[in-house]
Design an enzyme around this catalytic site. Structure first.
Site, PDB file in Angstrom:
ATOM      1  N   ASP A  77      -3.634  10.015  15.067  1.00  0.00           N
ATOM      2  CA  ASP A  77      -3.175   9.565  13.856  1.00  0.00           C
ATOM      3  C   ASP A  77      -4.224   7.926  14.117  1.00  0.00           C
ATOM      4  O   ASP A  77      -4.038   6.992  13.347  1.00  0.00           O
ATOM      5  CB  ASP A  77      -3.027   9.597  12.894  1.00  0.00           C
ATOM      6  CG  ASP A  77      -3.216   9.921  11.513  1.00  0.00           C
ATOM      7  OD1 ASP A  77      -4.172  10.174  11.759  1.00  0.00           O
ATOM      8  OD2 ASP A  77      -2.463   9.231  10.882  1.00  0.00           O
ATOM      9  N   PHE A 121       3.200   9.106   3.554  1.00  0.00           N
ATOM     10  CA  PHE A 121       4.764   9.113   4.016  1.00  0.00           C
ATOM     11  C   PHE A 121       5.171   8.006   3.049  1.00  0.00           C
ATOM     12  O   PHE A 121       6.951   8.607   3.256  1.00  0.00           O
ATOM     13  CB  PHE A 121       4.896   8.887   5.002  1.00  0.00           C
ATOM     14  CG  PHE A 121       4.344   9.724   6.333  1.00  0.00           C
ATOM     15  CD1 PHE A 121       4.404  10.991   5.630  1.00  0.00           C
ATOM     16  CD2 PHE A 121       3.346   9.548   7.420  1.00  0.00           C
ATOM     17  CE1 PHE A 121       3.765  12.359   6.823  1.00  0.00           C
ATOM     18  CE2 PHE A 121       2.810  10.612   8.556  1.00  0.00           C
ATOM     19  CZ  PHE A 121       3.683  11.389   7.845  1.00  0.00           C
ATOM     20  N   GLY A 145       0.722  -1.241  -0.475  1.00  0.00           N
ATOM     21  CA  GLY A 145       0.274   0.161  -0.268  1.00  0.00           C
ATOM     22  C   GLY A 145       0.864   1.223  -0.433  1.00  0.00           C
ATOM     23  O   GLY A 145       2.171   1.166   0.376  1.00  0.00           O
TER      24      GLY A 145
END
Length: 613
Positions: free
Chosen positions: A425, A311, A307
């Site tokens: 997050d 970043f 994936g």
């Protein structure tokens, strides 16, 4: 002496056992003549078949070991494939296929379909299109010699070895081929393994094919010194004697002797909920050579890509010791620069919990910034939760355990570890699911560490994901452990409803609050769950979710309270107030005012088994 069992007709082949000997390089293992009809000599099908066999032989050795082809038109159309074992040279490959092309016509005369196996190659043709399918039938099983010392250890090492070569063949080899060895005993110094698939299979298809063979080992080969499993699409073999020609690609460590191949530092594999006492004490102990990671990921091949994120890209790989890994490769222009990477490294090196992704190592060579984690096979929660098909795999009991696991991990981060950490997050895509669907929180690049008595912080740079960010953080830059609690509440409601709150078209908090305040909470249940869930647990999770997303951070429970509520049917808590940022789409504006708490109706307070309406 080898015995041979074809999975579709074992009784017939039992009569042949006395005539079969251990295969050598040139030996025919077995032919299987099909059941889809016969052709007449010198007709069109006969001509097409001979042309196909000639073409397959030539194309396979020229291609380096594999080819498939289709010749003719219906009803005389023929499909075929040829595969040579991955360690044989082109001369041996061609010789084996030349022999196979002659023998298959001799042993299966006038059959419209047949397959023939040799130790070094296999050949198949059929009048039906098997090339568009991944079916591995027919299959051949060859049993080894009886009697192995220390059977339990042998079985454990075979399992380890077969898993390693399977994953390497599936995801790290363009030729879908792998060999490996593991140290065993003085009498039998090593166990050798080999896995191979046809090149046209995708990685996951190759893995599934080989894993099915792996599952047959206990019933077919118990107490044997080796076993061979041959199909049309894949091939798996192990033995205490070396049976392939080249040096092993993988060299695994055993409990007895260390492997000679380089490996990343070992991180204990513990399943306790509490922290593991051992810690990684320095960055130096985490360093992994870039060369190892390039080999592990097939030089960061697209085939191994798991994936992409803001970043960089994450790749799957296999270390020389057989461990599967996920490698986070940060882009040069990544928003997560060296400082964020050091932040994640410093935090994860001190954190050990079964519901947190384990950090295995780091590489900082040639301008590369690479973080190496344990591989978590079932990807992230969002890939299941928000998919109409996969969501059906998440039955209620499994969802409840996922909620419990995330809660325990946050409790550890906020209260039980040596550090107090705010993740900042938390979202469905950052919850990875292990082989048993055990949840693991990942991605600590935005996390913040609190020291001493510090309980909150402020930043002018608000980071995170819309839909999960708490209102005080989004508007004023204030973050604390209660910011994570808010994100957890959103996540719980997503797990219950199957709705994605980060989708701009969704208004999950308003939707849930409306149903709750009207006494119709069970109507929000994900339709994928059907009627197979415990109503009391569902209502408890909705209540917890709403409590966690309240506007005032002090009104939100801490994670130890949440864990207690999840694990008890007797703990009560105040009724939730209207959630933060709760809107009604018809008004088109946020309403930040808290309404008075609405008491739960009797059925919502019940702990008896309830079913959705």
């Amino acid at each position: 002496m080898f015995s041979s069992l074809l999975s579709s007709s074992p009784l017939f082949l039992l009569s042949l056992l006395l005539f079969l000997a251990p295969p050598t390089a040139a030996d025919l293992l077995y032919p299987d003549c099909g059941t889809t009809g016969n052709y007449t000599t010198n007709n069109t099908y006969d001509f097409n078949l001979r042309l196909l066999l000639s073409n397959l032989t030539t194309r396979t050795f020229l291609a380096g070991g594999y080819s498939n082809a289709t010749i003719g038109q219906s009803p005389d159309q023929i499909f075929g494939l040829a595969l040579c074992r991955g360690d044989v040279n082109t001369s041996s490959c061609r010789s084996c296929l030349n022999t196979a092309s002659v023998d298959i016509l001799r042993l299966c005369p006038n059959y419209k379909a047949a397959v023939i196996w040799y130790d070094l190659c296999r050949l198949r043709y059929a009048n039906q299109d098997f090339l568009s399918m991944t079916d591995n039938n027919p299959q051949l099983f060859l049993k080894g010699v009886d009697g192995i010392p220390d059977g339990d250890l042998f079985d454990e090492l075979v399992q380890k070895l077969v898993k390693a070569v399977t994953d390497w063949a599936a995801f790290n080899s363009t030729r879908k081929f792998a060999t490996g060895e593991v140290n065993f005993t003085t009498a039998f110094p090593k166990i050798y393994g080999l896995a191979q698939c046809t090149w046209d299979l995708k990685g996951f298809q190759c893995q599934q094919c080989l894993q099915w063979f792996f599952g047959q080992i206990p019933s077919w080969f118990e107490g044997e010194r080796g076993g061979t499993m041959l199909g049309v699409r894949c091939y798996l073999r192990y033995n205490v004697s070396k049976f392939y020609q080249e040096a092993s690609i993988l060299r695994l460590a055993s409990q007895l002797v260390n492997a000679t191949a380089p490996a990343a530092p070992h991180t204990p594999d513990r399943e306790e909920d509490e922290s593991i006492p051992e810690e990684i004490t320095s960055v130096k102990s985490l360093l992994i050579d870039l060369s190892i990671l390039r080999v592990a990921t097939a030089n960061f091949s697209d085939v191994n890509e798991l994936g992409q994120g803001g970043f960089g890209t994450v790749y799957q790989g296999i270390l020389p010791d057989g461990r599967q890994i996920a490698v986070k490769r940060l882009t040069i222009s990544s928003r997560q620069g060296l400082e964020e990477m050091k932040n994640e490294l410093a935090l994860l090196a001190k954190l050990q919990h079964r519901n947190l992704v384990r950090l295995l190592g780091v590489c900082l060579e040639e301008q590369e910034k690479l973080l190496v984690y344990e591989y978590v096979p079932n990807r992230s929660l969002d890939t299941f939760l928000f998919d109409p098909i996969k969501s059906k795999c998440l039955r209620w009991g499994r969802r409840y355990k996922i909620i419990e696991g995330i809660a325990r991990a946050l409790q550890y981060l906020h209260e039980d570890s040596q550090l107090k950490i705010v993740h900042r997050d938390l979202k469905a895509s950052n919850i990875l699911l292990g082989a048993d669907m055990n949840p693991k929180i990942s991605d600590f690049g935005l996390a913040r560490l609190f020291g001493g008595d510090q309980t909150e912080g402020t930043t002018s740079k608000v980071v995170g994901t819309l839909g999960y960010i708490s209102p005080e953080y989004a508007m004023r830059g204030h973050f604390s452990t209660k910011s994570d609690v808010y994100s957890f509440g959103v996540l719980v409601l997503e797990i219950v409803t199957g709705r994605n709150n980060s989708d701009p078209s969704e208004d999950l908090l308003s939707y849930t609050w409306d149903k709750w305040s009207e006494g119709r909470s069970l109507e929000i249940l994900d339709p994928a769950l059907g009627h197979h869930c415990q109503g009391s647990e569902v209502l408890k999770c909705i209540q917890i979710g709403l409590l966690c997303v309240q506007d005032n951070p002090s009104d939100r429970p801490n994670m130890s309270t949440v864990v207690l509520m999840l694990n008890s049917n007797t703990v009560s808590h105040k009724a939730p107030s209207k959630p933060a940022l709760c809107t009604r789409k018809s008004r088109g504006a946020y309403d930040h005012n808290l309404s008075r708490p609405i008491p739960m109706s009797p059925n919502e307070m019940s702990i008896t088994e309830l079913e959705p309406r």
